[in-house]
Design a protein around this motif. Structure first.
Motif, PDB file in Angstrom:
ATOM      1  N   LEU A  89      47.130  42.725  51.857  1.00 54.81           N
ATOM      2  CA  LEU A  89      47.015  43.148  50.456  1.00 54.81           C
ATOM      3  C   LEU A  89      45.691  43.843  50.187  1.00 54.81           C
ATOM      4  N   ARG A  90      44.594  43.278  50.530  1.00 52.22           N
ATOM      5  CA  ARG A  90      43.219  43.744  50.297  1.00 52.22           C
ATOM      6  C   ARG A  90      43.078  44.650  49.065  1.00 52.22           C
ATOM      7  N   PRO A  91      42.753  44.061  47.918  1.00 53.03           N
ATOM      8  CA  PRO A  91      42.671  44.837  46.672  1.00 53.03           C
ATOM      9  C   PRO A  91      41.469  45.767  46.624  1.00 53.03           C
ATOM     10  N   ASP A  92      41.526  46.702  45.679  1.00 56.32           N
ATOM     11  CA  ASP A  92      40.404  47.604  45.412  1.00 56.32           C
ATOM     12  C   ASP A  92      39.486  47.036  44.339  1.00 56.32           C
ATOM     13  N   LEU A  93      40.070  46.264  43.424  1.00 55.48           N
ATOM     14  CA  LEU A  93      39.346  45.667  42.310  1.00 55.48           C
ATOM     15  C   LEU A  93      39.838  44.232  42.141  1.00 55.48           C
ATOM     16  N   VAL A  94      38.908  43.303  41.877  1.00 55.63           N
ATOM     17  CA  VAL A  94      39.269  41.897  41.684  1.00 55.63           C
ATOM     18  C   VAL A  94      38.609  41.402  40.402  1.00 55.63           C
ATOM     19  N   CYS A  95      39.414  40.809  39.531  1.00 57.96           N
ATOM     20  CA  CYS A  95      38.916  40.254  38.274  1.00 57.96           C
ATOM     21  C   CYS A  95      38.705  38.752  38.437  1.00 57.96           C
ATOM     22  N   LEU A  96      37.514  38.281  38.083  1.00 55.70           N
ATOM     23  CA  LEU A  96      37.186  36.854  38.154  1.00 55.70           C
ATOM     24  C   LEU A  96      36.618  36.392  36.822  1.00 55.70           C
ATOM     25  N   SER A  97      36.810  35.125  36.524  1.00 50.86           N
ATOM     26  CA  SER A  97      36.198  34.506  35.346  1.00 50.86           C
ATOM     27  C   SER A  97      36.400  33.000  35.463  1.00 50.86           C
ATOM     28  N   LYS A  98      36.765  32.345  34.380  1.00 51.87           N
ATOM     29  CA  LYS A  98      37.074  30.924  34.315  1.00 51.87           C
ATOM     30  C   LYS A  98      36.082  30.059  35.098  1.00 51.87           C
ATOM     31  N   SER A  99      36.405  29.659  36.350  1.00 49.98           N
ATOM     32  CA  SER A  99      35.546  28.721  37.076  1.00 49.98           C
ATOM     33  C   SER A  99      34.397  29.383  37.824  1.00 49.98           C
ATOM     34  N   LEU A 100      34.180  30.665  37.589  1.00 45.24           N
ATOM     35  CA  LEU A 100      33.106  31.367  38.294  1.00 45.24           C
ATOM     36  C   LEU A 100      31.750  30.751  38.017  1.00 45.24           C
ATOM     37  N   SER A 101      31.518  30.288  36.779  1.00 46.56           N
ATOM     38  CA  SER A 101      30.222  29.695  36.445  1.00 46.56           C
ATOM     39  C   SER A 101      30.115  28.245  36.893  1.00 46.56           C
ATOM     40  N   GLY A 102      31.212  27.647  37.305  1.00 46.48           N
ATOM     41  CA  GLY A 102      31.159  26.296  37.861  1.00 46.48           C
ATOM     42  C   GLY A 102      31.211  25.160  36.875  1.00 46.48           C
ATOM     43  N   GLY A 139      32.213  25.828  33.218  1.00 45.64           N
ATOM     44  CA  GLY A 139      32.829  26.236  31.967  1.00 45.64           C
ATOM     45  C   GLY A 139      31.998  27.141  31.093  1.00 45.64           C
ATOM     46  N   LEU A 140      30.838  27.575  31.563  1.00 45.97           N
ATOM     47  CA  LEU A 140      30.050  28.538  30.786  1.00 45.97           C
ATOM     48  C   LEU A 140      30.733  29.908  30.846  1.00 45.97           C
ATOM     49  N   PRO A 141      30.760  30.643  29.746  1.00 48.92           N
ATOM     50  CA  PRO A 141      31.444  31.945  29.743  1.00 48.92           C
ATOM     51  C   PRO A 141      30.827  32.907  30.756  1.00 48.92           C
ATOM     52  N   MET A 142      31.694  33.461  31.611  1.00 50.64           N
ATOM     53  CA  MET A 142      31.226  34.395  32.632  1.00 50.64           C
ATOM     54  C   MET A 142      32.426  35.127  33.205  1.00 50.64           C
ATOM     55  N   ALA A 143      32.279  36.409  33.431  1.00 51.86           N
ATOM     56  CA  ALA A 143      33.330  37.194  34.075  1.00 51.86           C
ATOM     57  C   ALA A 143      32.681  38.202  35.008  1.00 51.86           C
ATOM     58  N   ALA A 144      33.445  38.604  36.000  1.00 51.10           N
ATOM     59  CA  ALA A 144      32.950  39.604  36.945  1.00 51.10           C
ATOM     60  C   ALA A 144      34.102  40.477  37.400  1.00 51.10           C
ATOM     61  N   LEU A 145      33.800  41.732  37.647  1.00 49.05           N
ATOM     62  CA  LEU A 145      34.737  42.655  38.272  1.00 49.05           C
ATOM     63  C   LEU A 145      34.163  43.030  39.624  1.00 49.05           C
ATOM     64  N   LEU A 146      34.909  42.755  40.681  1.00 47.49           N
ATOM     65  CA  LEU A 146      34.495  43.132  42.030  1.00 47.49           C
ATOM     66  C   LEU A 146      35.090  44.507  42.332  1.00 47.49           C
ATOM     67  N   GLN A 183      42.514  33.061  36.888  1.00 48.23           N
ATOM     68  CA  GLN A 183      42.891  31.650  36.919  1.00 48.23           C
ATOM     69  C   GLN A 183      43.156  31.157  38.334  1.00 48.23           C
ATOM     70  N   ALA A 184      43.703  32.002  39.191  1.00 48.98           N
ATOM     71  CA  ALA A 184      44.072  31.566  40.537  1.00 48.98           C
ATOM     72  C   ALA A 184      42.905  31.594  41.514  1.00 48.98           C
ATOM     73  N   GLY A 185      41.783  32.215  41.130  1.00 46.76           N
ATOM     74  CA  GLY A 185      40.645  32.319  42.028  1.00 46.76           C
ATOM     75  C   GLY A 185      39.704  31.136  41.973  1.00 46.76           C
ATOM     76  N   CYS A 186      38.574  31.274  42.655  1.00 44.65           N
ATOM     77  CA  CYS A 186      37.531  30.229  42.707  1.00 44.65           C
ATOM     78  C   CYS A 186      38.082  28.918  43.268  1.00 44.65           C
ATOM     79  N   GLY A 187      38.997  29.032  44.233  1.00 42.96           N
ATOM     80  CA  GLY A 187      39.463  27.857  44.949  1.00 42.96           C
ATOM     81  C   GLY A 187      40.715  27.207  44.422  1.00 42.96           C
ATOM     82  N   ARG A 188      41.249  27.671  43.327  1.00 44.04           N
ATOM     83  CA  ARG A 188      42.358  26.979  42.671  1.00 44.04           C
ATOM     84  C   ARG A 188      43.597  26.881  43.563  1.00 44.04           C
TER      85      ARG A 188
END
Length: 433
Positions: free
Chosen positions: A265-278, A280-287, A247-252
């Motif tokens: 902080l520099r994480p090892d894994l980052v979870c993205l979804s929500k506004s990733l598709s721009g 509202g289309l369902p989409m998720a990614a694990l970096l 929720q906090a990613g993609c510019g929020r």
């Protein structure tokens, strides 16, 4: 069948599960949307500050993104492709790496598409962390929301959601979040050090899972020193750091990733979804940091991890992040939101509300849920859709990043009237066109 039986709302009441929730707070039927506006079936227009719980950072149906998606469909591009190679996925991967990852020093990360929902990115992150480290325990934090599937739910602290699990939720230790104290008075850094330091009584965890801003938990914002200490302690015990930026990613929060202003902080894994598709289309990614990408082929999968319409839309959405006017405007909007909320709180009686959150993920924390709910209801009557979070005592505002400063000022005026009307005897705001 009577005419009343044919109304859309009656259809939902008769045929949709009792589990539905948002529609109970906003009991109208929407049929059209563009930008930051929604229209119901009577033609009434609403300002949307819910924005799909943060999945519409660029507003409803952004024309440039819609045009790209419709052109792809018209050309007969594949829509569903599992994890087969497609031009749509290739374009997204190249663009995401070049526009987002490399400029932020994350060029050594690879992308996994776990499926259409954010909770699936969290599940994949937890599973991979346990595989890589050979450990089972995960540390998460009070107020955290990571999803309603069982693995993510074990790290989520909502009593309502946890109560519906039906099985024990294990292998996760919940510690106080960075701006909260433990019930025994222990500060968050001390609690971390007790759990991970040399004198820890338990085995080190596989991972530490956190949000830098807690969307559903009440807009708590993590202090920088706490985040840096998490990284230091994780490194000391060989644990991975997972940032849930769904929720906090993609510019929020003002930058693409919410953790960009905390380089320590520099994480090892980052979870993205929500506004990733721009749009509202369902989409998720694990970096995934490349050196811990230790999946065997097919070891973690899902049918709908190849949603090519989302890839096309997501590629188009990234155009915003190469446009200096957009990034500057996003910064200005974040500043305007904070200024408006600070001014509103200053005009209220002492201790009525506090400003919480970060960037365009901000809101007002009231002393009780009744006041926050009263403000939400007043806003809806005035034609503004916004939700509460936390224990119901926080009014959360998620305007699209494309909303103009003038439009935000108009919304802020109605918000101020609603808060004053709820917290005092001032007349409530009337509906705006």
């Amino acid at each position: 069948m009577t005419e009343a039986d044919r109304t859309p709302r009656t259809v939902f009441e008769r045929h949709e599960s009792n589990v539905r929730s948002y529609c109970r707070d906003f009991p109208v039927v929407f049929e059209r949307a563009i930008g930051h506006h929604l229209w119901d079936t009577t033609g009434r227009r609403y300002v949307d500050l819910l924005c799909g719980a943060g999945s519409l950072n660029y507003g409803h149906n952004p024309p440039a993104i819609v045009e790209r998606v419709t052109a792809y469909l018209a050309a007969g591009g594949p829509v569903q492709s599992l994890d087969l190679h497609t031009t749509a996925k290739a374009d997204f991967l190249e663009r995401f790496t070049g526009v987002v990852l490399e400029p932020r020093g994350l060029g050594d990360f690879v992308v996994q598409f776990p499926g259409p929902a954010g909770t699936l990115a969290v599940e994949a992150a937890l599973k991979l962390a346990r595989k890589v480290t050979g450990r089972t325990e995960v540390i998460a934090f009070t107020g955290g929301f990571h999803g309603a599937s069982l693995g993510a739910l074990a790290a989520t602290t909502s009593p309502l959601l946890r109560g519906a699990a039906g099985v024990p939720l294990t292998d996760v230790t919940i510690l106080p979040y960075g701006d909260a104290a433990h019930p025994d008075g222990t500060d968050p850094v001390t609690a971390l050090e007790r759990a991970l330091g040399r004198d820890a009584r338990t085995a080190p965890p596989a991972a530490i899972l956190l949000e830098t801003v807690q969307g559903e938990g009440g807009l708590h914002t993590a202090p920088h020193d706490w985040l840096v200490r998490i990284r230091e302690l994780a490194d000391a015990v060989g644990a991975l750091v997972i940032v849930d930026d769904i929720q906090a990613g993609c510019g929020r929060t003002g930058t693409f990733f919410s953790f960009e202003d905390t380089p320590g902080l520099r994480p090892d894994l980052v979870c993205l979804s929500k506004s990733l598709s721009g749009m509202g289309l369902p989409m998720a990614a694990l970096l995934i940091r490349r050196e811990i990408d230790r999946w065997a082929p097919g070891e973690h999968n899902g049918t709908f991890r190849g949603h090519n319409l989302a890839f096309v839309a997501g590629s188009a959405a990234l155009d915003h992040w190469t446009d200096p006017e957009f990034t500057h405007h996003a910064e200005q909007l974040a500043s305007a939101i904070r200024t408006s909320l600070d001014g509103l709180v200053a005009a209220l009686p002492a201790r009525t509300a506090d400003v919480v959150g970060k960037g365009a993920m901000s809101g007002l924390r009231f002393a009780d849920a009744a006041t926050a709910e009263g403000v939400r209801r007043a806003l809806f009557r005035a034609g503004i859709v916004a939700e509460t979070s936390g224990r119901g005592h926080v009014l959360k505002l998620l305007p699209p990043l494309t909303m103009s400063l003038i439009e935000w000022k108009e919304v802020a005026e109605v918000l101020g009237e609603a808060v004053l009307a709820t917290a005092s005897d001032v007349p409530a705001p009337t509906a705006r066109p």
